[in-house]
Scaffold this active site. Structure first.
Site, mmCIF file in Angstrom:
data_model
loop_
_atom_site.group_PDB
_atom_site.id
_atom_site.type_symbol
_atom_site.label_atom_id
_atom_site.label_comp_id
_atom_site.label_asym_id
_atom_site.label_seq_id
_atom_site.Cartn_x
_atom_site.Cartn_y
_atom_site.Cartn_z
ATOM 1 C CG ASN A 44 -0.464 -0.346 2.492
ATOM 2 O OD1 ASN A 44 0.529 -1.037 2.620
ATOM 3 N ND2 ASN A 44 -1.112 0.163 3.531
ATOM 4 C CD GLU A 46 -1.280 4.774 4.685
ATOM 5 O OE1 GLU A 46 -0.739 5.603 5.443
ATOM 6 O OE2 GLU A 46 -2.019 3.850 5.090
ATOM 7 C CB CYS A 55 -5.291 -1.297 -1.462
ATOM 8 S SG CYS A 55 -6.555 -0.455 -0.505
ATOM 9 C CD GLU A 57 -5.552 -5.740 -1.151
ATOM 10 O OE1 GLU A 57 -4.873 -4.705 -1.010
ATOM 11 O OE2 GLU A 57 -6.387 -6.120 -0.304
ATOM 12 C CB CYS A 88 -10.960 -1.902 0.639
ATOM 13 S SG CYS A 88 -10.339 -1.343 -0.954
ATOM 14 C CB CYS A 91 -8.942 -4.153 -3.522
ATOM 15 S SG CYS A 91 -7.693 -2.890 -3.216
HETATM 16 N N1 THU Z 1 -5.163 -1.477 2.754
HETATM 17 C C1 THU Z 1 -4.624 -2.290 1.811
HETATM 18 O O1 THU Z 1 -3.576 -1.983 1.230
HETATM 19 N N2 THU Z 1 -5.265 -3.438 1.522
HETATM 20 C C2 THU Z 1 -6.351 -3.919 2.197
HETATM 21 O O2 THU Z 1 -6.826 -5.010 1.904
HETATM 22 C C3 THU Z 1 -6.937 -3.123 3.280
HETATM 23 C C4 THU Z 1 -6.431 -1.736 3.409
HETATM 24 C C5 THU Z 1 -4.421 -0.272 3.156
HETATM 25 C C6 THU Z 1 -4.983 1.053 2.740
HETATM 26 C C7 THU Z 1 -4.360 1.975 3.776
HETATM 27 O O3 THU Z 1 -3.052 2.323 3.374
HETATM 28 C C8 THU Z 1 -4.250 1.120 5.024
HETATM 29 O O4 THU Z 1 -4.321 -0.235 4.559
HETATM 30 C C9 THU Z 1 -5.310 1.371 6.059
HETATM 31 O O5 THU Z 1 -6.580 1.332 5.509
#
Ligand code: THU
Length: 132
Positions: A44, A46, A55, A57, A88, A91
């Site tokens: 991920n 940000e 994310c 995925e 989420c 994704c």
């Molecule tokens: N996140 C992912 O990368 N994948 C998931 O399946 C759930 C959430 C990340 C997004 C964000 O950077 C952090 O997790 C918190 O939501």
């Protein structure tokens, strides 16, 4: 095949180390095996404008697609969760664009949950709906 899954899990945990998460500090890793046998990883990423976060995925899927891959075999997702991480909705929709492949969700202590994309997102909006 079991060996491939072990490799995917290891690569996903390794990719998780690169997660850029100054806001949530919640790190996620992904590893995507294509039907052609290649593996693309993701973490991920940000952003100070929170909604721009991508994310793990989607990073893995977009990396694969940008290299010409569209047929996927298995996606492994690992997170620092007690139970297998749950992707989420965004994704899930992006996964469903590329068919009903296997998704293996993994917790921090390697509890596994094996599902298919259709289990994660039943009754999804599909590209077939756009064809006249
Ligand atoms: N996140 C992912 O990368 N994948 C998931 O399946 C759930 C959430 C990340 C997004 C964000 O950077 C952090 O997790 C918190 O939501």
């Amino acid at each position: 095949m079991k060996k491939k899954i072990e490799e995917l899990i290891q690569k996903a945990f390794k990719a998780k180390e690169n997660a850029y998460t100054p806001y949530s500090n919640f790190k996620v890793g992904a590893a995507l095996l294509t039907k052609s046998g290649k593996i693309y990883t993701g973490c991920n990423v940000e952003n100070a404008s929170y909604g721009l976060t991508c994310c793990a995925e989607r990073v893995a899927i977009f990396k694969a697609v940008s290299e010409g891959e569209r047929e996927f075999d298995t996606l492994v997702v690992v997170g620092d969760t007690d139970e297998p991480i749950s992707p989420c909705g965004a994704c899930r929709q992006v996964m469903s664009e590329f068919g009903d492949f296997e998704v293996i969700l993994v917790s921090k202590d390697r509890k596994l949950k094996k599902v298919k994309v259709k289990d994660l997102l039943p009754y999804s909006f599909e590209k077939e709906n756009l064809k006249k």
